[in-house]
Design a protein around this motif. Sequence first.
Motif, PDB file in Angstrom:
ATOM      1  N   VAL A  12      -4.697  -3.346   5.640  1.00  0.00           N
ATOM      2  CA  VAL A  12      -5.333  -3.283   4.328  1.00  0.00           C
ATOM      3  C   VAL A  12      -6.146  -4.557   4.139  1.00  0.00           C
ATOM      4  O   VAL A  12      -5.593  -5.656   4.090  1.00  0.00           O
ATOM      5  N   ASP A  13      -7.449  -4.391   4.067  1.00  0.00           N
ATOM      6  CA  ASP A  13      -8.347  -5.534   3.852  1.00  0.00           C
ATOM      7  C   ASP A  13      -8.549  -5.730   2.360  1.00  0.00           C
ATOM      8  O   ASP A  13      -9.009  -4.824   1.655  1.00  0.00           O
ATOM      9  N   VAL A  14      -8.187  -6.905   1.888  1.00  0.00           N
ATOM     10  CA  VAL A  14      -8.294  -7.257   0.480  1.00  0.00           C
ATOM     11  C   VAL A  14      -8.814  -8.684   0.364  1.00  0.00           C
ATOM     12  O   VAL A  14      -8.879  -9.415   1.349  1.00  0.00           O
ATOM     13  N   ARG A  24      -0.921  -6.113   6.906  1.00  0.00           N
ATOM     14  CA  ARG A  24      -0.445  -5.018   7.770  1.00  0.00           C
ATOM     15  C   ARG A  24       0.822  -4.488   7.141  1.00  0.00           C
ATOM     16  O   ARG A  24       1.826  -5.204   7.054  1.00  0.00           O
ATOM     17  N   VAL A  25       0.767  -3.244   6.655  1.00  0.00           N
ATOM     18  CA  VAL A  25       1.871  -2.721   5.855  1.00  0.00           C
ATOM     19  C   VAL A  25       2.229  -1.290   6.239  1.00  0.00           C
ATOM     20  O   VAL A  25       1.363  -0.515   6.632  1.00  0.00           O
ATOM     21  N   PRO A  26       3.500  -0.943   6.097  1.00  0.00           N
ATOM     22  CA  PRO A  26       3.871   0.470   6.195  1.00  0.00           C
ATOM     23  C   PRO A  26       3.187   1.244   5.063  1.00  0.00           C
ATOM     24  O   PRO A  26       2.922   0.682   3.990  1.00  0.00           O
ATOM     25  N   ALA A  27       2.912   2.499   5.291  1.00  0.00           N
ATOM     26  CA  ALA A  27       2.176   3.311   4.317  1.00  0.00           C
ATOM     27  C   ALA A  27       2.816   3.320   2.936  1.00  0.00           C
ATOM     28  O   ALA A  27       2.114   3.353   1.934  1.00  0.00           O
ATOM     29  N   ARG A  28       4.133   3.263   2.867  1.00  0.00           N
ATOM     30  CA  ARG A  28       4.821   3.345   1.572  1.00  0.00           C
ATOM     31  C   ARG A  28       5.143   1.984   0.965  1.00  0.00           C
ATOM     32  O   ARG A  28       5.845   1.908  -0.037  1.00  0.00           O
ATOM     33  N   ARG A  29       4.606   0.924   1.508  1.00  0.00           N
ATOM     34  CA  ARG A  29       4.891  -0.425   1.010  1.00  0.00           C
ATOM     35  C   ARG A  29       4.132  -0.647  -0.293  1.00  0.00           C
ATOM     36  O   ARG A  29       2.955  -0.362  -0.403  1.00  0.00           O
ATOM     37  N   ARG A  36       4.403 -10.371  -1.528  1.00  0.00           N
ATOM     38  CA  ARG A  36       5.552 -11.258  -1.325  1.00  0.00           C
ATOM     39  C   ARG A  36       5.794 -11.490   0.168  1.00  0.00           C
ATOM     40  O   ARG A  36       6.075 -12.609   0.587  1.00  0.00           O
ATOM     41  N   ASP A  37       5.672 -10.437   0.981  1.00  0.00           N
ATOM     42  CA  ASP A  37       5.831 -10.584   2.429  1.00  0.00           C
ATOM     43  C   ASP A  37       4.780 -11.523   3.014  1.00  0.00           C
ATOM     44  O   ASP A  37       5.016 -12.169   4.029  1.00  0.00           O
ATOM     45  N   ASP A  38       3.630 -11.589   2.344  1.00  0.00           N
ATOM     46  CA  ASP A  38       2.537 -12.442   2.803  1.00  0.00           C
ATOM     47  C   ASP A  38       2.639 -13.855   2.225  1.00  0.00           C
ATOM     48  O   ASP A  38       1.710 -14.641   2.337  1.00  0.00           O
ATOM     49  N   GLY A  39       3.760 -14.168   1.566  1.00  0.00           N
ATOM     50  CA  GLY A  39       3.991 -15.523   1.070  1.00  0.00           C
ATOM     51  C   GLY A  39       3.612 -15.760  -0.371  1.00  0.00           C
ATOM     52  O   GLY A  39       3.759 -16.866  -0.876  1.00  0.00           O
ATOM     53  N   ARG A  40       3.123 -14.746  -1.059  1.00  0.00           N
ATOM     54  CA  ARG A  40       2.740 -14.901  -2.465  1.00  0.00           C
ATOM     55  C   ARG A  40       3.908 -14.464  -3.347  1.00  0.00           C
ATOM     56  O   ARG A  40       3.890 -13.390  -3.941  1.00  0.00           O
ATOM     57  N   THR A  41       4.903 -15.325  -3.414  1.00  0.00           N
ATOM     58  CA  THR A  41       6.153 -14.973  -4.089  1.00  0.00           C
ATOM     59  C   THR A  41       6.115 -15.189  -5.599  1.00  0.00           C
ATOM     60  O   THR A  41       7.114 -14.956  -6.280  1.00  0.00           O
ATOM     61  N   GLY A  42       4.988 -15.601  -6.131  1.00  0.00           N
ATOM     62  CA  GLY A  42       4.849 -15.728  -7.580  1.00  0.00           C
ATOM     63  C   GLY A  42       4.839 -14.374  -8.263  1.00  0.00           C
ATOM     64  O   GLY A  42       5.090 -14.280  -9.460  1.00  0.00           O
ATOM     65  N   VAL A  72      -1.805   0.141   0.232  1.00  0.00           N
ATOM     66  CA  VAL A  72      -2.993   0.810   0.782  1.00  0.00           C
ATOM     67  C   VAL A  72      -3.990   1.181  -0.305  1.00  0.00           C
ATOM     68  O   VAL A  72      -5.184   1.335  -0.028  1.00  0.00           O
ATOM     69  N   GLN A  73      -3.546   1.296  -1.555  1.00  0.00           N
ATOM     70  CA  GLN A  73      -4.458   1.582  -2.664  1.00  0.00           C
ATOM     71  C   GLN A  73      -5.346   0.381  -2.985  1.00  0.00           C
ATOM     72  O   GLN A  73      -6.349   0.532  -3.678  1.00  0.00           O
ATOM     73  N   ALA A  74      -4.985  -0.779  -2.500  1.00  0.00           N
ATOM     74  CA  ALA A  74      -5.757  -1.993  -2.769  1.00  0.00           C
ATOM     75  C   ALA A  74      -6.847  -2.234  -1.721  1.00  0.00           C
ATOM     76  O   ALA A  74      -7.546  -3.245  -1.798  1.00  0.00           O
ATOM     77  N   GLU A  75      -6.993  -1.345  -0.769  1.00  0.00           N
ATOM     78  CA  GLU A  75      -8.009  -1.493   0.280  1.00  0.00           C
ATOM     79  C   GLU A  75      -9.369  -1.827  -0.346  1.00  0.00           C
ATOM     80  O   GLU A  75      -9.850  -1.129  -1.234  1.00  0.00           O
ATOM     81  N   GLY A  76      -9.963  -2.941   0.109  1.00  0.00           N
ATOM     82  CA  GLY A  76     -11.288  -3.353  -0.352  1.00  0.00           C
ATOM     83  C   GLY A  76     -11.309  -3.985  -1.725  1.00  0.00           C
ATOM     84  O   GLY A  76     -12.379  -4.328  -2.228  1.00  0.00           O
TER      85      GLY A  76
END
Length: 165
Positions: A12-14, A24-29, A36-42, A72-76
Amino acid sequence: MTWIGEDDSAAVDVVVNGRPATLRVPARRTLADALRDDGRTGTHLGCEHGVCGACTVLLDGRPVRSCLTLAVQAEGADVETVEGLADGPELHVLQRAFHEHGALQCGFCTPGFLMLALGLLRAEPGASPERVREVLTSNLCRCTGGAPIVRAVLAAQRELAGDVA
């Protein structure tokens, strides 16, 4: 549109807080979990049912419950999280107002309120106190209560408008 299987993952490119990122995420993530997995725990997870608002982020400038939004809804899209508010050591006007008006205690709900308020003040810079109160009631705070949060957002609104009286 490409269908993604429930066990497949997607890139997912954002743009997160002004910086391009590929998640890089599972479809249902959910977006909350991906951030949070990417370190943005705020971005906090409270109820995980879209009720409390602790996970609120801005998606293309609009407040969304990231626990209900699939990554995946956040793509772009342009995603803004609480980590993007401060400019280095300089707090955003909303963060300062929350501090000055005692609009936080435990702080768990604070990131969601900050992002909700930012979205409101950008979309409706002249929002009435009643409108501010109405919008803020969509998030929950168990410690502080609504009055200090409303006061903080109204103070930030005045400062952003150039009226710091």
